[in-house]
Design a protein around this motif. Structure first.
Motif, PDB file in Angstrom:
ATOM      1  N   LEU A  52       0.709  -1.306   0.164  1.00 45.86           N
ATOM      2  CA  LEU A  52       0.117  -0.181  -0.061  1.00 45.86           C
ATOM      3  C   LEU A  52       0.825   1.178  -0.107  1.00 45.86           C
ATOM      4  O   LEU A  52       0.348   2.352  -0.430  1.00 45.86           O
ATOM      5  CB  LEU A  52      -0.772  -0.085   1.249  1.00 45.86           C
ATOM      6  N   GLY A  53       2.076   1.077   0.373  1.00 41.47           N
ATOM      7  CA  GLY A  53       2.961   2.452   0.378  1.00 41.47           C
ATOM      8  C   GLY A  53       2.859   2.864   1.924  1.00 41.47           C
ATOM      9  O   GLY A  53       3.138   3.970   1.853  1.00 41.47           O
ATOM     10  N   ALA A  54       2.161   2.482   2.788  1.00 44.06           N
ATOM     11  CA  ALA A  54       1.884   3.176   4.043  1.00 44.06           C
ATOM     12  C   ALA A  54       3.081   2.993   5.134  1.00 44.06           C
ATOM     13  O   ALA A  54       3.777   1.961   5.009  1.00 44.06           O
ATOM     14  CB  ALA A  54       0.786   2.139   4.810  1.00 44.06           C
ATOM     15  N   ARG A  55       3.256   4.029   5.779  1.00 47.92           N
ATOM     16  CA  ARG A  55       4.376   4.020   6.919  1.00 47.92           C
ATOM     17  C   ARG A  55       4.152   3.238   8.034  1.00 47.92           C
ATOM     18  O   ARG A  55       3.196   3.287   8.638  1.00 47.92           O
ATOM     19  CB  ARG A  55       4.629   5.562   7.002  1.00 47.92           C
ATOM     20  N   LEU A  56       5.102   2.237   8.227  1.00 45.03           N
ATOM     21  CA  LEU A  56       5.012   1.709   9.461  1.00 45.03           C
ATOM     22  C   LEU A  56       5.254   2.512  10.632  1.00 45.03           C
ATOM     23  O   LEU A  56       6.609   2.792  10.665  1.00 45.03           O
ATOM     24  CB  LEU A  56       5.923   0.342   9.427  1.00 45.03           C
ATOM     25  N   ARG A  57       4.526   2.692  11.615  1.00 42.59           N
ATOM     26  CA  ARG A  57       4.523   3.654  12.621  1.00 42.59           C
ATOM     27  C   ARG A  57       5.396   2.649  14.039  1.00 42.59           C
ATOM     28  O   ARG A  57       6.132   3.255  14.857  1.00 42.59           O
ATOM     29  CB  ARG A  57       3.507   4.351  12.988  1.00 42.59           C
ATOM     30  N   GLN A  58       4.755   1.752  14.168  1.00 38.80           N
ATOM     31  CA  GLN A  58       5.154   0.779  15.503  1.00 38.80           C
ATOM     32  C   GLN A  58       5.177  -0.844  14.730  1.00 38.80           C
ATOM     33  O   GLN A  58       4.344  -1.098  13.900  1.00 38.80           O
ATOM     34  CB  GLN A  58       4.283   0.681  16.535  1.00 38.80           C
ATOM     35  N   ARG A  72      -3.391 -15.493  14.866  1.00 38.31           N
ATOM     36  CA  ARG A  72      -3.997 -14.601  14.245  1.00 38.31           C
ATOM     37  C   ARG A  72      -3.307 -13.264  14.621  1.00 38.31           C
ATOM     38  O   ARG A  72      -3.065 -13.012  15.568  1.00 38.31           O
ATOM     39  CB  ARG A  72      -5.375 -14.293  14.621  1.00 38.31           C
ATOM     40  N   VAL A  73      -2.705 -12.417  13.647  1.00 44.29           N
ATOM     41  CA  VAL A  73      -2.186 -11.190  13.901  1.00 44.29           C
ATOM     42  C   VAL A  73      -2.976 -10.071  12.950  1.00 44.29           C
ATOM     43  O   VAL A  73      -3.308 -10.461  11.858  1.00 44.29           O
ATOM     44  CB  VAL A  73      -0.608 -11.315  13.619  1.00 44.29           C
ATOM     45  N   VAL A  74      -2.948  -8.628  13.242  1.00 44.61           N
ATOM     46  CA  VAL A  74      -3.428  -7.789  12.525  1.00 44.61           C
ATOM     47  C   VAL A  74      -2.497  -6.584  12.639  1.00 44.61           C
ATOM     48  O   VAL A  74      -1.634  -6.492  13.700  1.00 44.61           O
ATOM     49  CB  VAL A  74      -4.862  -7.562  13.282  1.00 44.61           C
ATOM     50  N   LEU A  75      -2.688  -5.619  11.835  1.00 42.46           N
ATOM     51  CA  LEU A  75      -2.128  -4.312  11.716  1.00 42.46           C
ATOM     52  C   LEU A  75      -3.293  -3.151  11.969  1.00 42.46           C
ATOM     53  O   LEU A  75      -4.686  -3.812  11.839  1.00 42.46           O
ATOM     54  CB  LEU A  75      -1.887  -3.794  10.463  1.00 42.46           C
ATOM     55  N   VAL A  76      -3.116  -2.431  12.781  1.00 45.86           N
ATOM     56  CA  VAL A  76      -4.256  -1.269  12.926  1.00 45.86           C
ATOM     57  C   VAL A  76      -3.574   0.133  12.640  1.00 45.86           C
ATOM     58  O   VAL A  76      -2.361  -0.020  12.358  1.00 45.86           O
ATOM     59  CB  VAL A  76      -4.458  -1.045  14.248  1.00 45.86           C
ATOM     60  N   ASN A  77      -4.427   0.908  12.243  1.00 44.33           N
ATOM     61  CA  ASN A  77      -3.769   2.359  11.936  1.00 44.33           C
ATOM     62  C   ASN A  77      -3.666   3.122  12.964  1.00 44.33           C
ATOM     63  O   ASN A  77      -4.224   2.890  14.028  1.00 44.33           O
ATOM     64  CB  ASN A  77      -4.636   3.034  10.603  1.00 44.33           C
ATOM     65  N   GLU A  78      -3.037   4.303  12.616  1.00 47.23           N
ATOM     66  CA  GLU A  78      -2.757   5.333  13.918  1.00 47.23           C
ATOM     67  C   GLU A  78      -3.944   5.760  14.528  1.00 47.23           C
ATOM     68  O   GLU A  78      -3.979   5.870  15.859  1.00 47.23           O
ATOM     69  CB  GLU A  78      -2.018   6.456  13.344  1.00 47.23           C
ATOM     70  N   SER A  79      -5.065   6.027  13.860  1.00 45.87           N
ATOM     71  CA  SER A  79      -6.271   6.437  14.570  1.00 45.87           C
ATOM     72  C   SER A  79      -6.808   5.350  15.499  1.00 45.87           C
ATOM     73  O   SER A  79      -7.093   5.704  16.543  1.00 45.87           O
ATOM     74  CB  SER A  79      -7.456   6.699  13.607  1.00 45.87           C
ATOM     75  N   PHE A  80      -6.687   4.132  15.122  1.00 45.07           N
ATOM     76  CA  PHE A  80      -7.240   3.107  16.138  1.00 45.07           C
ATOM     77  C   PHE A  80      -6.283   3.033  17.441  1.00 45.07           C
ATOM     78  O   PHE A  80      -6.711   3.044  18.400  1.00 45.07           O
ATOM     79  CB  PHE A  80      -6.998   1.655  15.348  1.00 45.07           C
ATOM     80  N   ILE A 108       0.187   1.200  11.198  1.00 45.15           N
ATOM     81  CA  ILE A 108       0.457   1.817  10.148  1.00 45.15           C
ATOM     82  C   ILE A 108      -0.113   3.433  10.281  1.00 45.15           C
ATOM     83  O   ILE A 108      -0.977   3.476  10.781  1.00 45.15           O
ATOM     84  CB  ILE A 108       0.064   1.130   8.741  1.00 45.15           C
ATOM     85  N   GLY A 109       0.513   4.346   9.298  1.00 39.69           N
ATOM     86  CA  GLY A 109      -0.010   5.686   9.309  1.00 39.69           C
ATOM     87  C   GLY A 109      -1.336   5.592   8.759  1.00 39.69           C
ATOM     88  O   GLY A 109      -1.698   4.719   8.058  1.00 39.69           O
ATOM     89  N   ASP A 110      -1.972   6.406   9.199  1.00 39.14           N
ATOM     90  CA  ASP A 110      -3.397   6.642   8.483  1.00 39.14           C
ATOM     91  C   ASP A 110      -3.335   6.960   6.942  1.00 39.14           C
ATOM     92  O   ASP A 110      -2.778   7.789   6.703  1.00 39.14           O
ATOM     93  CB  ASP A 110      -4.425   7.678   9.113  1.00 39.14           C
ATOM     94  N   VAL A 111      -3.895   6.183   5.946  1.00 36.41           N
ATOM     95  CA  VAL A 111      -3.932   6.249   4.550  1.00 36.41           C
ATOM     96  C   VAL A 111      -5.293   6.799   4.090  1.00 36.41           C
ATOM     97  O   VAL A 111      -6.511   6.512   4.713  1.00 36.41           O
ATOM     98  CB  VAL A 111      -3.368   5.294   3.989  1.00 36.41           C
ATOM     99  N   LYS A 112      -5.169   7.502   2.995  1.00 35.52           N
ATOM    100  CA  LYS A 112      -6.654   7.781   2.488  1.00 35.52           C
ATOM    101  C   LYS A 112      -6.869   6.684   1.338  1.00 35.52           C
ATOM    102  O   LYS A 112      -6.388   6.638   0.127  1.00 35.52           O
ATOM    103  CB  LYS A 112      -6.471   9.080   1.740  1.00 35.52           C
ATOM    104  N   ASP A 113      -7.574   5.524   1.602  1.00 34.23           N
ATOM    105  CA  ASP A 113      -7.490   4.427   0.854  1.00 34.23           C
ATOM    106  C   ASP A 113      -9.167   4.241   0.571  1.00 34.23           C
ATOM    107  O   ASP A 113      -9.322   3.403  -0.407  1.00 34.23           O
ATOM    108  CB  ASP A 113      -7.064   3.126   1.356  1.00 34.23           C
ATOM    109  N   HIS A 114      -9.916   5.080   1.017  1.00 34.16           N
ATOM    110  CA  HIS A 114     -11.518   4.828   0.725  1.00 34.16           C
ATOM    111  C   HIS A 114     -11.910   6.235   0.510  1.00 34.16           C
ATOM    112  O   HIS A 114     -13.144   6.348  -0.301  1.00 34.16           O
ATOM    113  CB  HIS A 114     -12.219   4.167   2.046  1.00 34.16           C
TER     114      HIS A 114
END
Length: 169
Positions: A52-58, A72-80, A108-114
């Motif tokens: 996606l080209g998203a920045r990994l923050r943590q 089960r593993v997940v990514l969440v965005n910064e807003s989450f 990951i950093g918040d992305v404008k994907d929608h």
């Protein structure tokens, strides 16, 4: 393929006008309003942040090895992460969505994907290939190093070679 920097996939895709939303229970968080438990989610493939080209923050991105581990593993965005954890530190925490529990391995950093205009929403990215997952559609996300339009025919030709039952729309 030459010219491809990264490939991943998503059930909802990017700017596809499809969204998935559900309630989540987050370790250590007590909701004070009904909306506090709502989050958007997507089932995605390995290396989703890179594709996606998203920045990994943590933490880290999702890995192909995660599929084989059975966990089960997940990514969440910064807003989450900022909403559910007062210090924003989400890696290693657990969440539950429907009957599925998962560990957060990356933010990951918040992305404008929608939506390009709206404020970021809380989003969870679940690793895609698990026996209980039955996505209705698979949308590839291909990150190109050159002109993306030049990859179209090569990608269309490669997909049937990977799986002749995949239908290209």
């Amino acid at each position: 393929l030459p010219g491809v920097a990264a490939v991943t996939w998503s059930e909802n895709g990017v700017f596809s006008r499809t969204e998935s939303q559900t309630t989540v229970q987050v370790e250590g968080f007590t909701p004070s309003a009904a909306d506090d438990s709502l989050a958007y989610y997507d089932q995605v493939g390995a290396r989703y942040a890179a594709g996606l080209g998203a920045r990994l923050r943590q933490g880290r991105d999702l890995l192909a090895a995660d599929d084989r581990s059975g966990s089960r593993v997940v990514l969440v965005n910064e807003s989450f992460a900022k909403f559910y954890f007062t210090d924003g530190r989400a890696v290693g925490k657990l969440l539950r969505m429907d009957s599925v529990s998962a560990e957060i391995v990356g933010v990951i950093g918040d992305v404008k994907d929608h939506d390009l205009k709206g404020a970021p929403v809380r989003r969870v990215y679940f690793q895609y290939f698990h026996p209980q997952d039955t996505p209705s559609r698979l949308r590839f996300i291909i990150r190109a190093t050159g002109e993306p339009a030049l990859l179209g025919n090569a990608v269309r030709g490669r997909i049937p070679a990977m799986d002749d039952e995949l239908r290209i729309l």
